[in-house]
Design a protein around this motif. Structure first.
Motif, mmCIF file in Angstrom:
data_model
loop_
_atom_site.group_PDB
_atom_site.id
_atom_site.type_symbol
_atom_site.label_atom_id
_atom_site.label_comp_id
_atom_site.label_asym_id
_atom_site.label_seq_id
_atom_site.Cartn_x
_atom_site.Cartn_y
_atom_site.Cartn_z
ATOM 1 N N UNK A 1 0.621 -1.295 0.018
ATOM 2 C CA UNK A 1 -0.232 0.024 0.029
ATOM 3 C C UNK A 1 0.784 1.289 0.443
ATOM 4 N N UNK A 2 0.595 2.240 -0.963
ATOM 5 C CA UNK A 2 1.692 2.808 -0.562
ATOM 6 C C UNK A 2 -0.070 4.448 -1.385
ATOM 7 N N UNK A 3 1.091 5.107 -1.620
ATOM 8 C CA UNK A 3 0.322 6.976 -2.265
ATOM 9 C C UNK A 3 0.680 6.829 -3.897
ATOM 10 N N UNK A 4 0.855 7.721 -4.515
ATOM 11 C CA UNK A 4 0.889 7.707 -6.029
ATOM 12 C C UNK A 4 1.946 8.466 -6.604
ATOM 13 N N UNK A 5 2.405 8.491 -5.515
ATOM 14 C CA UNK A 5 3.235 9.584 -5.948
ATOM 15 C C UNK A 5 5.094 9.092 -4.878
ATOM 16 N N UNK A 6 5.977 9.306 -5.502
ATOM 17 C CA UNK A 6 7.214 9.246 -4.687
ATOM 18 C C UNK A 6 7.828 10.940 -4.005
#
Length: 284
Positions: free
Chosen positions: A192-197
């Motif tokens: 589970x991550x966000x959409x941007x690094x």
């Protein structure tokens, strides 16, 4: 068939949001509370201590699904073993574990190795299982780093490494989706991550803009970070885990992105800029 859910870690950042969603879904759920811990208003509390296997076996009795979220303490692995053994003894059918991105029992990275070892306990338990592996939380800026931000700078040995930061609410949404039908997610692991690094410097630039004042990122030597944690009285294993997290970021290993939040919830992950705008008052 019954589907009773017991949520551990219910007063933490993920747990609070998850319980809200389960209440909205009118799920049949209860929360685990420690003998000296806080209860959750409007939700049945079941008392047990992770260090007391017998109390866990009693508490888990009658529940079909366990949402397992463990505290970051030196004895975390032993507490996980207690919980998994108790779940099996109590007749729990499925464990949904809150793990961490990059978990790997064979990793040379201390925190990844710990999380992977716990994941293996769950996977070899003989029970149904699902692993949720979130990245770094956006909410850490509000919940842990407020004093440094108010002082005008945040210090960490993470270099320019980017991070796929995620809003805790997206973790809770994902967990609620799995808990609604655990069997459909049996044997699955979700990152589970966000959409941007974003690097810490980029995140702080956004926070500075929202706060209306400059807040700098200061890349400090690892020795300075370790000395600061020692000065705060942190236990040695916890310091090792935090230092390994910093190393992961600095090496660029936390920059990976996943579509799993979208797949599980049907919505895109929340954006960091939106999180910052919502919490601007906490940074001023």
């Amino acid at each position: 068939m019954s589907h009773r859910i017991l949520v551990t870690g219910a007063t933490g950042h993920i747990g609070r949001e998850l319980v809200r969603r389960l209440q909205q879904q009118r799920a049949d759920c209860a929360v685990l509370v420690s003998p000296s811990g806080r209860t959750v208003p409007g939700v049945l509390g079941v008392e047990a201590d992770f260090a007391d296997p017998a109390s866990l076996a009693r508490a888990f009795k009658g529940f079909d699904t366990l949402f397992l979220l463990l505290p970051l303490v030196p004895e975390k692995l032993a507490l996980a073993r207690n919980a998994v053994n108790a779940a099996r003894a109590a007749g729990v059918r499925h464990i949904v574990r809150s793990s961490a991105a990059g978990a790997d029992a064979g990793s040379p990275v201390a925190i990844a190795r710990l999380q992977g070892q716990i994941d293996e306990l769950v996977q070899t338990s003989g029970l149904g299982w699902t692993l949720l592996r979130p990245s770094f939380f956006m909410q850490n800026w509000v919940n842990y780093h407020g004093e440094q931000l108010k002082a005008g700078a945040w210090h960490a040995p993470t270099g320019n490494g980017a991070i796929g930061v995620i809003d805790v609410r997206d973790i809770a949404d994902s967990a609620a989706a799995v808990l609604a039908d655990p069997a459909a997610h049996a044997g699955r692991s979700y990152t589970l991550t966000g959409a941007e690094a974003l690097s810490n410097a980029q995140q702080l630039a956004a926070i500075s803009e929202a706060a209306g004042r400059r807040i700098d990122y200061v890349d400090v030597p690892e020795s300075a970070a370790e000395a600061a944690m020692l000065g705060m009285g942190m236990p040695a294993p916890v310091i090792e885990w935090f230092m390994s997290l910093h190393h992961v970021v600095k090496q660029g290993w936390a920059a990976g992105l996943s579509d799993d939040v979208q797949a599980l919830t049907g919505h895109a992950p929340r954006r960091f800029l939106d999180f910052v705008a919502e919490n601007a008052g906490a940074f001023r």
